[in-house]
Design a protein around this motif. Structure first.
Motif: not given
Length: 170
Positions: A4-6, A50-52, A77-81, A85-88
């Protein structure tokens, strides 16, 4: 990774939008939030790609932050990117076999997207057809009938892809 972290960025950003929007509807932000929710759902299901979707929304925030020199949007935006990317990468390296969407699910997704896309196209066709018919000095009643009838043709054409041929053999 917890499943559920996403959802954490999706919940936080949706709550922030509801609090700070003051009842105004901003379609670009709604699309960004939908991308983030789609990303959270796909990451929850174990699809590393899905991280894309979340990264795409983050790139939109970064571009907006650069264009309007808004430091908060740029940093978010940078933090979300980085997060998506890390989650993917984590899901990819987790060792699970690469999950690909079922062909039936993909067909259903395409059908839903086509049906949703036809709505604004039909409204645009209605306005253009009414303007064209009135410009050619057609009676207003007939122009309004044409305004209703012509966009319905777009719906029929979009649902042409929904017709499946069940009797064919490969």
């Amino acid at each position: 990774m917890k499943k559920y972290i996403g959802y954490i960025p999706a919940v936080i950003l949706t709550a922030a939008y509801m609090i700070f929007s003051r009842g105004t509807v901003m379609p670009v932000i709604i699309v960004g939030l939908l991308l983030i929710w789609a990303s959270a759902f796909l990451l929850h299901k174990g699809f590393f790609w899905g991280g894309a979707f979340g990264t795409l929304s983050a790139v939109g925030l970064i571009c907006t932050g650069i264009k309007y020199t808004a430091a908060a949007e740029l940093l978010i935006g940078i933090a979300l990117a980085v997060f998506y990317v890390i989650c993917g990468i984590f899901l990819r390296k987790k060792g699970d076999p690469v999950k690909t969407p079922n062909s039936e699910a993909l067909k259903m997704l395409v059908r839903v997207v086509l049906t949703i896309a036809v709505i604004p196209i039909s409204m645009y066709a209605a306005i253009v057809s009414a303007m064209f018919l009135m410009w050619n000095q057609i009676n207003h009643v007939l122009a309004y009938i044409g305004m209703i009838a012509l966009p319905s043709l777009a719906l029929v054409l979009s649902n042409r892809s929904l017709i499946t041929k069940t009797n064919q053999t490969p």
